[in-house]
Design an enzyme around this catalytic site. Sequence first.
Site, PDB file in Angstrom:
ATOM      1  N   GLU A  93     113.733  84.262  30.598  1.00  0.00           N
ATOM      2  CA  GLU A  93     113.281  85.668  30.531  1.00  0.00           C
ATOM      3  C   GLU A  93     114.136  86.639  30.738  1.00  0.00           C
ATOM      4  O   GLU A  93     113.758  87.642  31.677  1.00  0.00           O
ATOM      5  CB  GLU A  93     111.933  85.870  31.388  1.00  0.00           C
ATOM      6  CG  GLU A  93     110.698  84.939  30.978  1.00  0.00           C
ATOM      7  CD  GLU A  93     109.565  84.872  31.968  1.00  0.00           C
ATOM      8  OE1 GLU A  93     108.450  84.760  31.569  1.00  0.00           O
ATOM      9  OE2 GLU A  93     109.976  85.059  33.229  1.00  0.00           O
TER      10      GLU A  93
HETATM   11  C1  TNX Z   1     106.919  82.435  33.553  1.00  0.00           C
HETATM   12  S1  TNX Z   1     108.294  79.786  33.079  1.00  0.00           S
HETATM   13  C2  TNX Z   1     108.133  82.234  34.257  1.00  0.00           C
HETATM   14  C3  TNX Z   1     108.046  82.339  35.561  1.00  0.00           C
HETATM   15  C4  TNX Z   1     106.573  82.859  36.158  1.00  0.00           C
HETATM   16  C5  TNX Z   1     105.452  81.942  35.180  1.00  0.00           C
HETATM   17  C6  TNX Z   1     104.127  82.200  35.686  1.00  0.00           C
HETATM   18  C7  TNX Z   1     109.548  80.717  33.242  1.00  0.00           C
HETATM   19  C8  TNX Z   1     110.804  79.977  33.014  1.00  0.00           C
HETATM   20  N1  TNX Z   1     109.385  81.980  33.716  1.00  0.00           N
HETATM   21  O1  TNX Z   1     108.597  83.671  35.978  1.00  0.00           O
HETATM   22  O2  TNX Z   1     106.476  82.742  37.454  1.00  0.00           O
HETATM   23  O3  TNX Z   1     105.633  82.349  33.856  1.00  0.00           O
HETATM   24  O4  TNX Z   1     103.390  81.168  35.225  1.00  0.00           O
END
Ligand code: TNX
Length: 590
Positions: A342
């Site tokens: 992300e």
């Molecule tokens: C996505 S999964 C994220 C996390 C959040 C999560 C909550 C991922 C690699 N990144 O930063 O905590 O969703 O479900």
Amino acid sequence: MRSPRIGARLGSGLAAALLVATGLAASAPTALAQAPASAYAGIVPAPVKVTPNASATFTITPATRIVVQPGVETAGVGSYLGQLLRRPTGFALPVTPSTSAQANTISLLLTGADPAVGEQGYQLDTTADRVVIRATTPAGLFAGVQTLRQLLPASAESARTQRGPWTVPGGSVLDHPRFGYRGAHLDVARHFFPVETVKRYIDEIAAYKINTLHLHLTDDQGWRIEIKSWPKLATYGGSTQVGGGPGGHYTQEQYKEIIAHAASRQMTVIPEFDMPGHTNSALASYAELNCDGVAPPLRTDIAVGYSSLCINKDITYKFVDDVVREIAALTPGKYFHLGGDEAHATSDADYNTFMTKALPILAKHGKTAMGWHEVAKAKPAAPTSTVIQFWDTKASNPAVAEAAARGNKVLMSPANKAYLDMKYNASSPLGLNWAGYIEVQDAYNWDPATYAQGVGESSVFGVEAPLWSETLKTLADIEYMAFPRLPAIAELGWSPASSHNWDAFKQRLAAQGPRWDAAGINYYKSPQVPWPTTNPGSCDNPAWESAKIYTGGTLVSHGNHEWRAKWWTRGDEPGSTGRWGVWEDLGSCA
Ligand code: TNX
């Protein structure tokens, strides 16, 4: 939900489970019908092969000893077994080295195992006068010990002395895992959890043959570990958390303590430092890490995708090098997770630059990289040694398929199946739902080797169940989200694909409920699982009744446990609010 017919249903379900676990053909119903409602049929994860022997039972007595193959590592597994069994039994259970099994012992031996057990499997044989676990490694013996636990009465999980008898039904198990890596991830960044909570979670998941703990140590809301060369990361960057509480961090000594505890449970720790996004806590701690030289404020909300390290500053790579150097030196495991997810505030070109510079820093400090699946898009491609962690909700992820084709291994954590922080349903009191609701059956009903297109069995590194902590504050919260789904994911990682069967699994899972009750684990009583009926009145107290008003101090029986009302209560089911809820669990009635 709780029908009086559950006992009967459980009986036939156990027979079905036995059928699957033993690989017997459906044409052997008579033999199965004669099998007792065997504890061998209730083991999670399902073993490769079980052969109950109804004519033998071993009983642990005050004179029973634990015998271990001479050598420190095996002695460690023996002393762990002793610790487990001494509390409920009250017996001395001395641990003595010897190279052979003897009468009235539980023997842990590194000789004579069926070669099929491989490096992590074991063979367990229970006869009238002994239990013998054989393996080729301490990890295998440890896995065998977890199976032995599940063959004992549920009250063996209690922290207080119980009545016994401590019987282990006769029979044999031959067992080894489908995947070498079976992981759980814990986010200690969004909410900080003290060392004792992490240790307790390690203990609880080790019971299901999880062998890796992926610790998500840093994120926008908090930096959770001391870095001596950048001290403000922990002292300032770790000083708050989601919702604005005080946060916290581990000293390097405490990190070593977690690693040592995990090692005593044959578990490896993988540290994650999420970069280049998810870095607000670092950017807030050191202004010089920001492109504009201005430190942003600490954040306590749950937004994602707004922070990025400054890709074109040299100090960024000095920072990465220092963090990786200090932590790699304390981390015995081979892998180091660099996050990479992300990074919406980092351009693709910058992301590529970052990975091209950062991944070699891991190698320089002797570690092999893991990254969330965005790393598969990096150009030039990450080395084929990099393990890609798949967290997509869609089966098609071309970049991951291409990485697999290049030879990268893929760790399977699809968010809509394996994310333990997703709500079970719309009324779950904790959790998020961006990847959907995940009931126990959803968590169980997928195959790691066919889920993602272009990622076949030979590309699968293993499975992992992530637990993000935006909504979780306590051990009881962690337990509620992990149980019973973590055991479902653990089974996908350990048990042969051929044993996969929801109807059998839910029966086996049901058999875990009384163990969690005895251990004081706060689990979600999914209506999909036929939990055993309670045994009202088996303590010398009246059975709990949901319509009755109780005043503080009143004793009741419920779920084969004795409970004391902590204060005025009506309608609160004992156990439903955790160990320190409205009712205090005084232990099993057994
Ligand atoms: C996505 S999964 C994220 C996390 C959040 C999560 C909550 C991922 C690699 N990144 O930063 O905590 O969703 O479900």
